[in-house]
Design an enzyme around this catalytic site. Structure first.
Site, PDB file in Angstrom:
ATOM      1  N   SER A 154       0.578  -1.290  -0.038  1.00  0.00           N
ATOM      2  CA  SER A 154       0.274  -0.272  -0.067  1.00  0.00           C
ATOM      3  C   SER A 154       0.811   1.606   0.113  1.00  0.00           C
ATOM      4  O   SER A 154       1.568   1.073   0.427  1.00  0.00           O
ATOM      5  CB  SER A 154      -0.988   0.176   1.034  1.00  0.00           C
ATOM      6  OG  SER A 154      -1.487   1.119   2.009  1.00  0.00           O
ATOM      7  N   TYR A 168      -1.998  -0.911  10.643  1.00  0.00           N
ATOM      8  CA  TYR A 168      -1.990  -0.637   8.859  1.00  0.00           C
ATOM      9  C   TYR A 168      -0.895  -0.888   8.099  1.00  0.00           C
ATOM     10  O   TYR A 168      -0.425  -1.407   7.212  1.00  0.00           O
ATOM     11  CB  TYR A 168      -3.189  -0.096   7.930  1.00  0.00           C
ATOM     12  CG  TYR A 168      -3.787  -0.887   6.426  1.00  0.00           C
ATOM     13  CD1 TYR A 168      -4.539  -2.042   6.246  1.00  0.00           C
ATOM     14  CD2 TYR A 168      -2.390   0.374   6.150  1.00  0.00           C
ATOM     15  CE1 TYR A 168      -4.277  -1.891   4.653  1.00  0.00           C
ATOM     16  CE2 TYR A 168      -3.005  -0.263   4.437  1.00  0.00           C
ATOM     17  CZ  TYR A 168      -3.716  -0.563   4.066  1.00  0.00           C
ATOM     18  OH  TYR A 168      -3.512  -0.962   2.613  1.00  0.00           O
TER      19      TYR A 168
END
Length: 264
Positions: A154, A168
């Site tokens: 990401s 995350y």
């Protein structure tokens, strides 16, 4: 073989078997379809509660002219990964391509983040990613097949965000360095390891954010190409990284973000 034929072969996946973990998600489904479109036999997996979805997506790909199968796999169950791969190899052979699309998050302020949620996110996003790659690589090394490992990272592996994404961001940042380390160790076995790092992608996981104008409009305003990522964007890049054309690409974190990270 002509020069044009040589280049066409660079993107031919015929005769290759791909294991797509998380293959029933928005990104995983698109990647499964793309790999099948270029000739790969695709085995897409989900956890037990997604078994019907796995089988349905496999049927859709087969009906469209590809070859696909659905299996159940929980990447957080490390002992079961070895057992899964034993059965996988017996049925499908050693996978040449591994795509890891398994990932999740829990939004909460860092000051309030619980140990339980932290451990769960890391177990899925980072621990599961490593032991899945390890389980596949053991067979690729033993049988000297070489292979491709592609993990979905990401932009938040590089950039913080003004929301409660601590686990995350940290887990995806760890994934990036994991990819570089595995690429370094496994290059001698002709195994390439790369990651695709998209910006917000239009999937169910982030639908509530993209449906919120207060979040979506400022997000798109920061992306030079003026839109979020689509699953097909990621699928196209994954297909390249899985192909013979990417034989000299390893240890890379490729940001697919419409230019977002170029502006930071």
């Amino acid at each position: 073989m002509t020069a044009l034929e040589t280049y066409r072969k660079q993107f031919d996946l015929s005769g290759k078997t791909a294991l797509v973990a998380g293959g029933v998600g928005g990104i995983g489904s698109a990647i499964s379809e793309a790999l099948a479109a270029f000739g790969a036999r695709v085995v897409l997996t989900g956890i037990s509660c997604q078994e019907d979805d796995c089988q349905q997506k496999a049927r859709e790909i087969t009906a469209a002219g590809g070859e696909a199968y659905g299996e159940v796999l929980d990447v957080t169950d490390v002992p079961a990964l070895g057992q899964f791969m034993q059965k996988f190899v017996a049925r499908y052979g050693v996978p040449h391509i591994l795509i890891n699309c398994v990932g999740t998050h829990k939004e909460a302020p860092a000051l309030e983040y619980s140990e339980e949620d932290w451990d769960r996110i890391f177990a899925i996003n980072l621990k599961g990613a490593f032991f899945l790659s390890q389980a596949v690589a053991r067979f690729q090394v033993e049988q000297q097949t070489g292979g491709r490992h592609i993990h979905i990272s990401s932009v938040r592996s590089l950039l913080g965000i003004g929301r409660g994404y601590i686990s995350y961001c940290a887990s995806k940042g760890g994934m990036n360095l994991m990819v570089k380390q595995l690429a370094t160790e496994w290059a001698k076995h002709h195994i390439t390891v790369n990651a695709i790092a998209p910006t917000f992608t239009r999937t169910e996981l982030v639908r509530k954010y993209l449906d919120d104008p207060a979040f979506y409009n400022p997000l798109v305003a920061r992306i030079p190409l003026g839109r979020v990522c689509e699953p097909q964007d990621i699928a196209a890049l994954a297909t390249y990284l899985a192909s013979p054309g990417a034989d000299f690409v390893t240890g890379q974190i490729i940001f697919i973000d419409g230019g977002l990270t170029a502006t930071q």
